[in-house]
Design a protein around this motif. Sequence first.
Motif, PDB file in Angstrom:
ATOM      1  N   UNK A   1       0.852  -1.185   0.000  1.00  0.00           N
ATOM      2  CA  UNK A   1       0.000   0.000   0.000  1.00  0.00           C
ATOM      3  C   UNK A   1       0.888   1.237   0.000  1.00  0.00           C
ATOM      4  N   UNK A   2       0.543   2.217  -0.855  1.00  0.00           N
ATOM      5  CA  UNK A   2       1.334   3.429  -1.023  1.00  0.00           C
ATOM      6  C   UNK A   2       0.546   4.653  -0.586  1.00  0.00           C
ATOM      7  N   UNK A   3       1.267   5.650  -0.086  1.00  0.00           N
ATOM      8  CA  UNK A   3       0.712   6.973   0.155  1.00  0.00           C
ATOM      9  C   UNK A   3       1.540   7.963  -0.649  1.00  0.00           C
ATOM     10  N   UNK A   4       0.934   8.564  -1.671  1.00  0.00           N
ATOM     11  CA  UNK A   4       1.608   9.557  -2.502  1.00  0.00           C
ATOM     12  C   UNK A   4       1.157  10.956  -2.081  1.00  0.00           C
ATOM     13  N   UNK A   5       2.034  11.922  -2.267  1.00  0.00           N
ATOM     14  CA  UNK A   5       1.713  13.300  -1.910  1.00  0.00           C
ATOM     15  C   UNK A   5       1.853  14.178  -3.135  1.00  0.00           C
TER      16      UNK A   5
END
Length: 419
Positions: free
Chosen positions: A181-185
Motif C-alpha cells: 500500500x502506497x501513500x503519494x503526496x
Amino acid sequence: MTPLASPLAPAPAAPGAMPPRRPPLSVAPEDGSPAGVRPHPEAERTAPGDADGFDARLEAALEALSARIGPLFARPEPRAQAVRYVRALLGGVGAGNSWRLAHRVGDGSPWRMQRLLTRARWEVDAFQDAVRGQVLEHLGHPDGVLTLGQVDTVKRGDKSVAVARQYAIAARRVENCQTTLLACYTSPLGTAVLDRELYLPPAWTEDALRCHQAGVPADRTVHRPRTELAQRLVERARAARTPFAWVSGDLTRGQDPELRDWLERRAVGYVLPVSTGHPVRAVGGVALPAGVLARGAAGHGVPDAVAPSWEWSAVPLGATGSGGRGGFVRLLLTRRHPGSGRTGHYLAYAPRHTALPVLAAVARGGRDTLRAAPRACESVQFTRTEVLTWTAWYRHTALALAALGVYAVAGAAHGKVPQ
C-alpha cells in the motif's frame, strides 16, 4: 519515471558520480490533462532542458539527505553506504540485485549493500521520517492531496516476505504476488511517494514458522486488513504534520466504507472513486434509489477546466455536523464524456460550499498520480527487489523512497508558493 534503456551500464561509474537525469513522477493522462495538481501560477518552475541545473540540484538534495540521516547511524560507514545505495537506485540498474547496485557505484562486491539491509545498525522508521521531512520542506502546501493506492508485484516462489497467491488489482486476477500500500503526496509544487506498508496475507499470518523465518515482528503476525494499513498511512502523515486538504485513492480504497467512515470521523475531506454498482447512502443511512448513478450522469454539468470535452456534475447526499463552522457535506460526483457516454463516479466528503471544479481537480489529480506511481516505483527498484526478510524489505523500500524524494526535491519549484 521510466527505467533507463540499458538496465546495467557496460562499465562501473566512478565512485560518487551522479546517475543520469530521469523524468519526474508524472504521466500524460488519456484526456490530455497534466498529471497531478496543476502548478500554482506563482510557482517558479524549472526550465525545460535545464539538465545542468537539475543535476546540480539533484546533487544538493542528496547532500542534504546525507546530513539529515547522519545522526541515525551508529557509524559513518553505513551512513555513507546508504547514500551510495540511493545513488545506485537513481541510476536505474535493472532488478534490485545487490551485485547490480554495487556495480553501479563502483563497489567490488555486494556485501556492503547486503549488510546495509540486514545487519547494519540504523532505525528505518526514523530514516523514513527524515526523508518525509525533506520532501515536505520543498513540496509541502496546504492544498496538498494524499493519494492512497496499491502495487501488486508478481513474484516467483514463496520465500520472499508476504508473497502469496492473492488478487492483483492491475492484473485483475489471482497471482503469486506481494502487495504494497502506497501513500503519494501531490501539491502545486510537485509529487512524491511518501510512505508504504507491506500487506501480510492470511497465508502468512496463519503460519508462525514462516513469519519467524522471514523476521516478521511479533506485533505484525496478527492479520491486519488493507483498511487498517491505509489508516496507518494517513495517521502517520497527520502525525508528521503533512499539509494536505484531501485524501484521494484508487477504486479499492473508494469502495471501502470503513475507511470512508474513519476519515469522516476525523473531519478529513476525501474524493474517492466508486463503481457504478456501488451502493450509495445519504447521511443518516438512507439508501438512495438504484438509478441515482445513472441520473447523476445525465444532463449537463460543469465543463472540466483541463479537458472541456468532459463534464462534472454533483448529487448532494446530505450534510454532517463535523468539520467546524458550516460542517461537511457528502456528494456523489459524476464525470461524463457527452460524446461517448463514458462516466466515472466519485464519493466526496468536503467542507460546505466547496466548488465543484476543486473536487474535480482532486479526483483528476488522484487518478493521474496513481497511474504514474507504479512506474516511478519500478524505476528505483522499489518493487523489483530480491530481498527475503521483513527488515530487508522495509529498509530497501525506505531507501527507494529516499531516491524518489531526492528526485522530487530536485525537480520542485525553486521558491515556495505564498501560503
